[in-house]
Motif scaffolding. Structure first.
Motif, PDB file in Angstrom:
ATOM      1  N   UNK A  47      41.860  11.420  -6.015  1.00 33.24           N
ATOM      2  CA  UNK A  47      40.402  11.338  -5.872  1.00 33.24           C
ATOM      3  C   UNK A  47      39.891  11.858  -4.535  1.00 33.24           C
ATOM      4  N   UNK A  48      40.690  11.702  -3.485  1.00 35.42           N
ATOM      5  CA  UNK A  48      40.228  12.073  -2.150  1.00 35.42           C
ATOM      6  C   UNK A  48      40.824  13.412  -1.727  1.00 35.42           C
ATOM      7  N   UNK A  49      40.016  14.297  -1.160  1.00 34.89           N
ATOM      8  CA  UNK A  49      40.560  15.583  -0.708  1.00 34.89           C
ATOM      9  C   UNK A  49      41.571  15.416   0.417  1.00 34.89           C
ATOM     10  N   UNK A 101      43.343   6.329   5.224  1.00 36.86           N
ATOM     11  CA  UNK A 101      42.354   7.101   5.984  1.00 36.86           C
ATOM     12  C   UNK A 101      41.432   7.851   5.029  1.00 36.86           C
ATOM     13  N   UNK A 102      40.182   7.986   5.461  1.00 33.73           N
ATOM     14  CA  UNK A 102      39.164   8.686   4.672  1.00 33.73           C
ATOM     15  C   UNK A 102      38.396   9.602   5.611  1.00 33.73           C
ATOM     16  N   UNK A 138      38.953   4.450   8.386  1.00 33.31           N
ATOM     17  CA  UNK A 138      40.032   3.733   7.687  1.00 33.31           C
ATOM     18  C   UNK A 138      39.416   2.679   6.766  1.00 33.31           C
ATOM     19  N   UNK A 139      39.787   2.726   5.499  1.00 34.07           N
ATOM     20  CA  UNK A 139      39.318   1.755   4.515  1.00 34.07           C
ATOM     21  C   UNK A 139      40.477   0.848   4.112  1.00 34.07           C
ATOM     22  N   UNK A 140      40.118  -0.370   3.711  1.00 33.43           N
ATOM     23  CA  UNK A 140      41.128  -1.325   3.276  1.00 33.43           C
ATOM     24  C   UNK A 140      40.760  -1.857   1.899  1.00 33.43           C
ATOM     25  N   UNK A 141      41.722  -1.834   0.978  1.00 32.16           N
ATOM     26  CA  UNK A 141      41.540  -2.410  -0.348  1.00 32.16           C
ATOM     27  C   UNK A 141      42.513  -3.571  -0.522  1.00 32.16           C
ATOM     28  N   UNK A 142      41.993  -4.650  -1.087  1.00 30.12           N
ATOM     29  CA  UNK A 142      42.830  -5.799  -1.444  1.00 30.12           C
ATOM     30  C   UNK A 142      42.790  -5.902  -2.963  1.00 30.12           C
ATOM     31  N   UNK A 143      43.951  -5.949  -3.593  1.00 29.18           N
ATOM     32  CA  UNK A 143      44.007  -5.847  -5.057  1.00 29.18           C
ATOM     33  C   UNK A 143      44.942  -6.890  -5.644  1.00 29.18           C
TER      34      UNK A 143
END
Length: 980
Positions: A642-644, A663-664, A760-765
């Motif tokens: 999804x991210x370039x 990282x984004x 920097x993004x953080x996902x909790x799943x």
């Protein structure tokens, strides 16, 4: 002199094509001649490796062509061919080869350069190596033999090494003038890989620009420079310093392309070539600065800036092309910020110069290193993102730098503005703690953890402040703190004892951690137990022979099926048993990357060293970890789709959840993005992709893996690298335990999303049953919330107070429920909008009720005081905003209105200008109220407080309210006296 011609360019075109310059020798021609020459002599062309070493923790960057053949030289693996040639992109910014501080000051130091190299692995030897080198230089490049000097190893009596007369005689036989063959000692002509390992004598070829003779060879002058080094790897050095002959002899030669091109163009500056001149021209055109003049004088600040910026851009582009990210490599971040600083402050260039220069670097090097062309859009996106971040960074840094100059002027002389933010807080801390002699490791750790200081920053700060800083002590303290964060302080003493004696224990055989299967009928994973022997028991900080019921301890076995914490995955839980004895394992850690430590306590019986035991893991704990670890890889796969541009920053795998930081760069990560992430993961789960694990050896093997995704900055082992591949998706090095199929994940849901830091993004799943329960809870709550839509769709003014209070309480409850740590994030966002709509409707209804209540109280007072020439009224409401100004105007006569709202009070007195006197006015009328509540009387902005006076919202107490009636009566008496 350098032959340089500028061709006409299109007006307004800031791009400078390489063919705008005409050199006698171009870098492309020189490189091709070298590679083709050795290929014609039976050498296999090997591509350059990336500049980030995958298997060598001793290197921050690849700094020589031999790095990728290190294990070949150590006789650990077979070479790709007996004869090899390549052009390796190299970076030297730290350690032994620290060229960064010298870049721009002379014509030779570069951060990024190409090393033209040739190798013989147990094939030809000195005579052929020297002959090919001399032939290439004198017959193909047509260098004058009279300008060439060769050096050889003159021997070392201390090391017991004789002179290399073989290579001396080889040069003589080739026809080199004897006066041009010079012996030197260990420093100049004995090459060593490090303090131990392969080594050997070398012979160097030097170029004398101005025919000054042999005295300038190895004298450190730019008039006589080394251009080629031929190393004869024939010894191995042990840690005790002793040497022995290698089982096979190798040749490793290296020659810097940039330096060779300069020599061929009769220049002693590497910057006088087609590799740099287009960059200089682009800088001048884009910034409007005077053209590059090639001046190396001490006061040549502009030309020095030209050289630094051009050099740094080559390094930056090559690093970004090899997926070295600035936020994970402090040297690259430093060089990048320095480039922005020069572009902005020295050249006063408009936004975008750095991105523009990246085009020219890619144009110059792209044919040789195609990865730069492939990733051009990624490189430009990162540069654009970093430039935006640099603006914010410099604003803060400048303020802090000025503050350092103000508070600590002596230290400011040694601190760069880009370092100011961290250094300011750090110096203040040292001042507060009164550190005068030594920086203790505990305080150094605080600088690291709380103030963002890296180890090299702490060392620099200590040097600036002239205080001692023991880096070994800091490293030990750092490791101990990391250990305590994993195991707690209660068993920290045990771990210190373990580390002290770890060398005396054999490595734990833990391959059984990967041995498991799944029963297709029940759907359950099955994990075999392991029979093992107890090698050592550590309890209460010492080695013991046995532990009894209730004792806490760390147990080491010769083999185990337990997974020791690594790769972001927490360690296993389970039991170690023998007969009636049961040792409960609550945590499993990996010590020194080879020992598995089983931590826990004896639940019953006695466990002794030497016991033959049965090790059994907790299957529920392991399966949940496996689900979350495989879920992490699937998530990373989808993010790359999804991210370039993205890269993993960190991850945590527990039985309860997974956390993933990535990282984004210049990409939206809104709710719609999260929805696409969830959909992508669920699609891979539904497809039931096979999860494969295989083991490879060495960095060479990693580079051959298709669709390989590595963790930037991670150093992988040289042997037994575990790779996880999900069907035909990407492959990642990973030592963790995984499901056998993505279908076994069952469910997936994102329950947390936030910005961890800039970019920097953080996902909790959640995965598995935890994800299923989360979704079910979300659906249930969603249905409950939406069931109130009908109630709140109509005119909110018609809602009765009981319903309003009920919905208000519900909204508070719902908000708490959707804020639960395990509630679906996307649903949280959607329901938050619904609840906000509900809240606004309730507020509107409450305001309508308040308006009615206030109107009723006010009208009653108006009716009651209709015959009086003034109005005084107290309005009591539970909660709400009352417009006293509007009420005073509605009175149509002098009015004093007091409004009480739970714990606060406000008041206003208002009368016409004609009624004002010195003895009685709005201020004097309101004064008893103001004094009683200990407030302040004032007028609205731009008005006369004798006409319009207010008491702003003031807290009240029970005593205030009890006496309020008498105070109000005094104000009433004043008005009555005046208006009678």
């Amino acid at each position: 002199m350098l032959k340089l011609m500028l061709q006409p360019k299109l007006v307004g075109d800031t791009r400078v094509m390489l063919n705008s310059f005409r050199f006698k020798h171009t870098s492309s021609e020189v490189r091709s001649q070298f590679l083709e020459f050795f290929q014609a002599h039976g050498h296999k062309l090997i591509p350059s490796s990336p500049v980030l070493p995958l298997n060598d923790p001793s290197l921050l960057f690849v700094n020589a062509g031999m790095n990728q053949f290190k294990r070949v030289l150590q006789n650990e693996i077979e070479p790709p061919a007996p004869r090899v040639v390549n052009s390796q992109r190299c970076i030297r910014v730290g350690g032994k080869h620290n060229d960064l501080s010298q870049v721009g000051l002379d014509g030779s130091h570069l951060t990024m350069f190409e090393m033209l190299g040739s190798w013989s692995f147990k094939d030809y030897w000195k005579e052929e190596a020297c002959s090919m080198a001399w032939t290439l230089l004198t017959q193909h490049y047509r260098l004058d033999p009279k300008k060439l000097y060769v050096t050889y190893f003159g021997g070392c009596e201390k090391s017991g090494l004789p002179p290399d007369l073989e290579v001396r005689d080889t040069w003589l036989n080739i026809g080199v003038d004897p006066s041009h063959i010079l012996p030197f000692g260990m420093k100049d002509n004995f090459w060593e890989m490090g303090s131990s390992g392969p080594c050997g004598p070398c012979t160097e070829i030097h170029y004398d620009y101005n025919d000054k003779g042999p005295d300038l060879v190895n004298a450190g002058t730019s008039e006589n420079i080394e251009i080629w080094n031929l190393v004869f790897v024939e010894y191995n050095r042990f840690l005790n310093g002793e040497l022995e002959k290698l089982g096979g002899r190798h040749i490793d030669t290296g020659m810097g392309l940039e330096r060779l091109v300069a020599v061929l163009n009769n220049s002693n500056s590497s910057f006088d070539s087609d590799l740099f001149q287009p960059l200089f021209e682009a800088i001048s055109i884009h910034s409007g600065a005077p053209k590059y003049g090639g001046n190396f004088d001490a006061n040549a600040e502009l030309d020095t800036a030209y050289r630094i910026l051009a050099d740094h851009m080559r390094m930056i582009v090559v690093c970004l092309g090899d997926q070295v990210f600035p936020d994970q490599n402090h040297k690259l971040k430093y060089v990048l910020r320095k480039a922005f600083n020069i572009a902005n402050n020295t050249f006063k260039a408009p936004h975008g110069l750095v991105q523009e220069l990246s085009n020219h670097v890619i144009e110059s090097l792209g044919d040789t290193f195609p990865v730069l062309q492939t990733r051009q859009h990624i490189i430009k996106s990162i540069l654009e993102f970093e430039e935006e971040g640099y603006k914010k960074f410099t604003d803060k840094s400048e303020k802090n730098y000025h503050q350092i100059k103000k508070e600590f002027p002596k230290e400011a002389e040694y601190i760069d503005a880009n370092e100011a933010t961290n250094f300011l807080d750090a110096i203040r801390l040292l001042e507060k703690e009164k550190v005068l002699d030594k920086l203790e490791p505990g305080l150094a750790f605080k600088l690291y953890e709380s103030h963002g200081m890296q180890e090299q920053d702490i060392a620099k700060l200590s040097q600036i402040r002239n205080i001692q800083f023991n880096q070994d002590e800091f490293t030990q303290y750092f490791e101990r703190k990391k250990m305590e964060s994993k195991i707690g302080t209660s068993q920290a003493k045990d771990f210190e004892e373990i580390l002290a004696q770890s060398d005396s224990l054999p490595s734990t055989q833990d391959s059984a951690k990967y041995v498991y299967s799944r029963d297709e009928e029940s759907g359950l994973y099955e994990f075999p137990t392991t029979q093992a022997n107890v090698l050592r028991i550590v309890s209460d900080g010492q080695v013991v022979q046995q532990i009894n019921e209730g004792d806490e301890a760390i147990v080491f076995l010769d083999s185990t099926c337990f997974y020791g914490e690594a790769g972001g995955q927490v360690g296993d839980k389970g039991t170690i048993s023998v007969g009636e004895t049961l040792f409960q394992v609550v945590n499993t850690q990996l010590v020194s990357d080879r020992l598995v430590a089983h931590m826990g306590s004896v639940k019953q019986g006695t466990l002794c060293a030497g016991d033959n035991v049965q090790a059994e893991i907790d299957p529920y704990h392991r399966v949940r970890c496996m689900q979350n670890h495989t879920g992490t890889h699937v998530l990373n796969t989808v993010l790359h789709q999804l991210l370039p541009i993205t890269a993993q920053k960190s991850s945590l795998v527990t039985p309860d959840h997974l956390r993933f930081e990535f990282s984004v760069y210049n990409a939206d990560t809104d709710v719609e993005f999260l929805r696409r992430v969830e959909d992508g993961v669920l699609r891979i789960i539904e497809e039931g992709c096979e999860v494969q694990r295989r083991v490879v050896d060495g960095g060479d093997a990693l580079q051959k893996v298709d669709r390989l995704v590595t963790l930037p900055g991670e150093v992988y082992p040289e042997q037994n690298i575990s790779l996880i591949t999900i069907s035909d998706q990407q492959t990642e090095p990973c030592c963790g335990t995984h499901l056998l199929n993505t279908a076994h994940l069952k469910h997936f849901v994102i329950v947390g999303a936030k910005t961890a830091s800039t970019g920097v993004k953080m996902l909790r799943c959640l995965t598995g049953d935890a994800a299923r329960l989360s979704r079910q809870n979300g659906v249930r709550l969603c249905e409950e919330i939406l069931s109130y839509q009908g109630t709140l769709e109509g005119n909110c003014e018609d809602l009765d107070k009981k319903m309003v209070d009920k919905v208000s309480q519900k909204i508070s409850h719902w908000k708490s429920s959707i804020s639960d740590a395990n509630f679906p994030t996307i649903l949280h966002h959607e329901l938050s909008q619904v609840l906000e709509t509900y809240r606004q409707k309730i507020v509107f209804s409450q305001r309508a009720d308040l308006k009615k209540e206030v109107s009723a109280q006010f009208q009653a007072a108006m009716d009651e005081q209709q015959s009086r020439p003034y109005l005084m009224v107290i309005i009591n409401v539970d909660k709400g905003k009352i417009d006293l100004n509007k009420l005073c105007k509605m009175a149509s006569k002098p009015a004093l209105i007091l409004a009480i709202d739970k714990g606060s009070v406000k008041a206003k007195a208002m009368m016409s200008k004609e009624m004002v006197t010195d003895d009685f006015n709005a201020e004097t009328w309101l004064q008893p109220i103001v004094d009683h509540f200990k407030g302040t009387a004032k007028a609205p902005k731009g008005q006369d407080k004798r006409v319009n006076c207010i008491l702003g919202a003031t807290k009240v107490t029970k005593d205030n309210l009890d006496d309020l009636e008498s105070v109000f009566e005094r104000a009433d008496a004043m008005a009555s006296e005046y208006f009678k």
